[in-house]
Write an enzyme that holds these catalytic residues in place. Structure first.
Site, PDB file in Angstrom:
ATOM      1  N   ASP A  70       0.850  -1.177   0.000  1.00 51.91           N
ATOM      2  CA  ASP A  70       0.000   0.000   0.000  1.00 51.91           C
ATOM      3  C   ASP A  70       0.887   1.228   0.000  1.00 51.91           C
ATOM      4  O   ASP A  70       1.898   1.274   0.707  1.00 51.91           O
ATOM      5  CB  ASP A  70      -0.920   0.021   1.219  1.00 51.91           C
ATOM      6  CG  ASP A  70      -2.051   1.014   1.031  1.00 51.91           C
ATOM      7  OD1 ASP A  70      -2.929   0.740   0.189  1.00 51.91           O
ATOM      8  OD2 ASP A  70      -2.043   2.069   1.687  1.00 51.91           O
ATOM      9  N   THR A  71       0.508   2.197  -0.812  1.00 55.58           N
ATOM     10  CA  THR A  71       1.274   3.429  -0.927  1.00 55.58           C
ATOM     11  C   THR A  71       0.394   4.597  -0.499  1.00 55.58           C
ATOM     12  O   THR A  71      -0.719   4.749  -1.001  1.00 55.58           O
ATOM     13  CB  THR A  71       1.784   3.633  -2.365  1.00 55.58           C
ATOM     14  OG1 THR A  71       2.587   2.496  -2.714  1.00 55.58           O
ATOM     15  CG2 THR A  71       2.615   4.890  -2.489  1.00 55.58           C
TER      16      THR A  71
END
Length: 191
Positions: A70-71
Site C-alpha cells: 500500500d502506498t
C-alpha cells in the site's frame, strides 16, 4: 526444493513491472478486497502498514506466499486520497505545490503458515511551485487517475518534482530494496 510460489495481492500493473525488475513473475494475481477507510486519527505510517498487512491477510494463496503493498501520500499528518476525479486531483496538486510531502510504501509478505513479515519505505518528495497552467496541463494528461495524492511519479509528474529523498520505486508503488529483502528472507532466489 524449488522456488516458493508468489501470489501478488494487487491488480496494479506498476507493481507487476517492479516485481519483474527483481526477476519475479507472480504465479497468480489476486487483488485484496478490503475496506481502505482510514481509522479516525490514524497516522499515515500506521495506515500504510495496516493496509498492506490486511491485504496480505485477506488474499487467498493456496500454499504460496502473498505479497501485498500500500502506498500513502501524506502531507503532514493528513492522508491524501486516491484521485478518482479531476477536482480531487486538483486539490491534491494545489496542496503539494511548492512543498515537501512523504510517500509511505508499506509491504507485507504472508508465508503459507500465516506468518507476516513487513517493511516500510518512507520517501520525501518535493514538487516545484506549480502554476495553474502546469496543474491544468497535468490534469489534462489523465495520468493522475486512481493515483494516491493525484500524481504518478513515473510519468509527466516526474518533471515537476524538484527533489526526492528515498525510494523512487517506493513512490511508484513497490519499494524494491525492501521487497527484495523480504523475499530473499522467505527463500526466493533473487540475485
Amino acid at each position: 526444493m524449488g522456488q516458493p510460489t508468489l501470489v501478488l495481492a494487487s491488480a496494479s500493473p506498476r507493481r507487476r513491472e517492479l516485481l519483474a525488475r527483481l526477476g519475479l513473475t507472480p504465479a497468480a494475481i489476486n487483488p485484496a478486497d478490503i475496506d481502505e477507510t482510514p481509522h479516525k486519527g490514524e497516522l499515515p505510517r500506521d495506515y500504510a502498514k495496516r493496509m498492506a498487512r490486511e491485504k496480505a491477510q485477506a488474499t487467498a494463496s493456496g500454499d504460496g506466499h502473498v505479497l501485498a503493498g500500500d502506498t500513502v501520500v501524506a502531507a503532514g499528518r493528513r492522508i491524501l486520497p486516491k484521485a478518482e476525479d479531476e477536482a480531487t486531483a486538483r486539490k491534491c496538486l494545489e496542496l503539494l505545490s511548492g512543498r515537501r510531502h512523504r510517500v509511505l510504501s508499506a509491504i507485507a509478505l504472508r508465508a503459507p503458515d500465516g506468518a507476516i513479515r513487513e517493511r516500510l519505505s518512507e520517501t520525501v518528495v518535493m514538487f516545484k511551485r506549480l502554476s495553474s497552467a502546469e496543474i491544468d496541463a497535468y490534469l489534462a494528461s489523465g495520468e493522475w487517475e486512481g493515483k494516491a495524492g493525484g500524481y504518478a511519479i513515473q510519468g509527466i509528474a516526474e518533471g515537476l518534482i524538484s527533489r526526492i529523498q528515498g525510494s523512487h520505486s517506493g513512490v511508484v508503488g513497490l519499494p524494491l530494496y525492501e521487497t527484495r529483502t523480504l523475499l530473499r528472507a522467505a527463500g526466493f532466489d533473487i540475485a
